[in-house]
Design an enzyme around this catalytic site. Structure first.
Site, short mmCIF file in Angstrom:
data_model
loop_
_atom_site.label_atom_id
_atom_site.label_comp_id
_atom_site.label_asym_id
_atom_site.label_seq_id
_atom_site.Cartn_x
_atom_site.Cartn_y
_atom_site.Cartn_z
N ASP A 54 0.84 -1.21 0.00
CA ASP A 54 0.00 0.00 0.00
C ASP A 54 0.87 1.26 0.00
O ASP A 54 0.36 2.37 -0.09
CB ASP A 54 -1.01 -0.02 1.15
CG ASP A 54 -0.35 0.02 2.52
OD1 ASP A 54 0.89 -0.08 2.59
OD2 ASP A 54 -1.08 0.17 3.53
N SER A 55 2.20 1.06 0.04
CA SER A 55 3.13 2.17 -0.19
C SER A 55 2.89 2.76 -1.58
O SER A 55 3.30 3.89 -1.86
CB SER A 55 4.58 1.70 -0.05
OG SER A 55 4.81 0.53 -0.79
N ASP A 93 -1.22 -6.26 -0.54
CA ASP A 93 -1.27 -5.57 0.76
C ASP A 93 -2.68 -5.06 1.01
O ASP A 93 -3.19 -4.24 0.23
CB ASP A 93 -0.29 -4.39 0.71
CG ASP A 93 0.28 -4.04 2.06
OD1 ASP A 93 -0.06 -4.71 3.05
OD2 ASP A 93 1.08 -3.09 2.12
N LYS A 123 -1.24 -9.43 2.85
CA LYS A 123 -0.55 -8.93 4.05
C LYS A 123 -1.47 -7.98 4.77
O LYS A 123 -2.21 -7.23 4.14
CB LYS A 123 0.75 -8.21 3.67
CG LYS A 123 1.50 -7.63 4.88
CD LYS A 123 2.88 -7.12 4.53
CE LYS A 123 2.92 -5.72 4.01
NZ LYS A 123 2.38 -4.69 4.92
N GLU A 125 -1.60 -5.38 8.58
CA GLU A 125 -0.74 -4.76 9.59
C GLU A 125 -1.28 -4.96 11.01
O GLU A 125 -2.46 -5.08 11.21
CB GLU A 125 -0.63 -3.24 9.30
CG GLU A 125 0.10 -2.94 8.01
CD GLU A 125 0.39 -1.44 7.82
OE1 GLU A 125 0.08 -0.63 8.72
OE2 GLU A 125 0.95 -1.10 6.76
N GLU A 192 9.11 -3.96 10.81
CA GLU A 192 9.52 -2.68 10.22
C GLU A 192 10.02 -1.72 11.29
O GLU A 192 9.33 -1.48 12.31
CB GLU A 192 8.36 -2.05 9.43
CG GLU A 192 8.74 -0.69 8.85
CD GLU A 192 7.80 -0.16 7.78
OE1 GLU A 192 6.86 -0.88 7.36
OE2 GLU A 192 8.01 1.00 7.35
O1 KIV Z 1 3.51 -1.13 1.72
C1 KIV Z 1 4.67 -1.54 1.74
O2 KIV Z 1 5.47 -1.30 0.83
C2 KIV Z 1 5.09 -2.34 2.88
C3 KIV Z 1 6.53 -2.76 2.95
C4 KIV Z 1 7.36 -1.61 3.36
C5 KIV Z 1 6.72 -3.92 3.85
O3 KIV Z 1 4.30 -2.64 3.72
#
Ligand code: KIV
Length: 308
Positions: A54-55, A93, A123, A125, A192
Site C-alpha cells: 500500500d506504499s 497488501d 498482508k 498490519e 519494520e
Molecule cells: O507497503 C509496503 O510497501 C510495505 C513494505 C514496506 C513492507 O508494507
C-alpha cells in the site's frame, strides 16, 4: 533454491520454499512492485517475494500517506503486477479500512486479491484484532503475511514514522504481536523499523520467516520499496533505505534531453521518419494542388480507405 537472475529453470516460490529457506539460512529477498514493467524487472532480477504494497499510495498514486488508498486501486495495481510475474510469490497488501471491520469483511477483501488480481497471499498490519482477521483469512484458505513494528497505516497513533520498540514495554508489545501472528498461522511476518538488538533477541522465538525492513541483519530476509531502492521516489527516504540506483535522475536527464532536441530541431532525425514512394508523393502533391481532379485516372478518392 531461490530464484536468481541467472537461473534458467526457476521454480515458482511457494510457502514450503520459504520455510525451507528459513531452515537452511538462505536469505529471502522481497521487494515491492506496482505495475507491469516493475513486475518484469523484479522477475528478471530473481527476487523471491513481490509485495504490491500500500506504499503505492505514496510512490505511484501521489497520496501523502498510505491511508487513502482503496481496494479497487490496489486490485488494479496487483493485477498489472500479476501479468508481469511468474516465479516469485505475489502478496497483495490489504489497504487501511479493508480488514478492520470484521472477519467476514477481511475474508471477502482477501478473496478479491486472489480472485480478481491473482495474488498468492495477502498482508495485513498490526497485532490485536488483526490476529483474528489473519486467522479467519487463513481458515478461508488464503496465506497471510503479518506486519509489526512501524505499521504505516496507523503511524499517527504510533507517534509518526519512527522506529518502534525502543523501550522494553514497546519491544515486548511487538514481540507479543509477532508471536500471536505466528500462532495464528502467518507464513511470514514483516518487522519494520525495529532496533536490530530487539530483532536479534526475538529471532530465536520465531519459527515463521521474518522479513525485515529497518530491523537489522538477523531476520530471515529483507524487503525494500522498489521506488526507494532504485531512487525513483523523490520524497524523504527513511534511514533504512539503501539506494542502488538513481533512476529518477536518469529519467529526468532522458526527458530533458528529449525536450532539448525537440526545441532545437535535432529530433526527429532521418532515422526516425517514414518514406513514401516518389511517384505516390507526386500524386499526393498533385491532389493537394488540385492539379488532378477526382476521376481523372491519375488519382481517385476511391483509392483512399475512407472507412465505413
Ligand atoms: O507497503 C509496503 O510497501 C510495505 C513494505 C514496506 C513492507 O508494507
Amino acid at each position: 533454491m531461490s530464484a536468481r537472475p541467472q537461473d534458467s529453470n526457476r521454480k515458482r516460490i511457494s510457502l514450503p520454499t520459504l520455510a525451507e529457506m528459513k531452515a537452511t539460512g538462505e536469505p529471502i529477498v522481497m521487494v515491492t512492485a506496482y505495475d507491469h514493467p516493475s513486475a518484469q524487472v523484479v522477475e528478471e532480477a530473481g527476487v523471491d517475494i513481490v509485495l504490491v504494497g500500500d506504499s503505492a499510495a505514496m510512490t505511484v498514486l501521489g497520496y501523502d500517506s498510505t491511508v487513502p488508498v482503496g481496494m479497487d486501486e490496489m486490485l488494479m495495481l496487483a493485477a498489472a503486477v500479476r501479468r508481469g510475474l511468474t516465479t516469485p510469490l505475489l502478496v497483495g497488501d490489504m489497504p487501511f479500512g479493508s480488514y478492520e471491520q470484521s472477519n467476514e469483511h477481511a475474508v471477502a477483501n482477501a478473496q478479491r486479491f486472489v480472485k480478481e488480481a491473482g495474488c498468492d497471499a495477502v498482508k495485513l498490519e498490526r497485532g490485536g484484532a488483526s490476529v483474528d482477521r489473519a486467522r479467519a483469512i487463513i481458515r478461508a484458505g488464503i496465506p497471510v503475511m503479518g506486519h509489526v513494528g512501524l505499521t504505516p497505516q496507523t503511524a499517527t497513533a504510533l507517534g509518526g514514522y519512527k522506529a518502534q520498540g525502543k523501550t522494553a514495554g514497546r519491544a515486548s508489545q511487538i514481540a507479543e504481536e509477532a508471536l500471536a501472528l505466528q500462532a495464528a498461522g502467518c507464513f511470514a511476518i514483516v518487522f519494520e523499523a525495529v532496533p536490530a538488538a530487539v530483532t536479534e533477541a526475538l529471532m530465536p522465538r520465531m519459527e515463521t520467516p521474518v522479513i525485515g525492513i529497518g530491523a537489522g541483519a538477523d531476520t530471515d530476509g529483507q524487503v525494500l520499496v522498489f521506488h526507494d531502492l532504485l531512487g525513483i521516489f523523490g520524497g524523504h527516504a527513511a534511514k533504512f533505505v539503501k539506494r542502488y540506483a538513481d533512476v529518477r535522475g536518469e529519467m529526468v536527464r532522458g526527458v530533458a534531453a528529449y525536450a532539448d532536441e525537440v526545441r532545437s530541431g535535432v529530433f526527429p532525425g532521418a532515422e526516425h521518419i517514414y518514406s513514401i514512394d516518389p511517384a505516390e508523393l507526386a500524386e499526393f502533391r498533385a491532389y493537394l494542388a488540385h492539379e488532378a481532379p477526382p476521376g481523372s485516372g491519375t488519382f481517385s478518392h476511391a483509392d483512399w480507405d475512407w472507412g465505413p
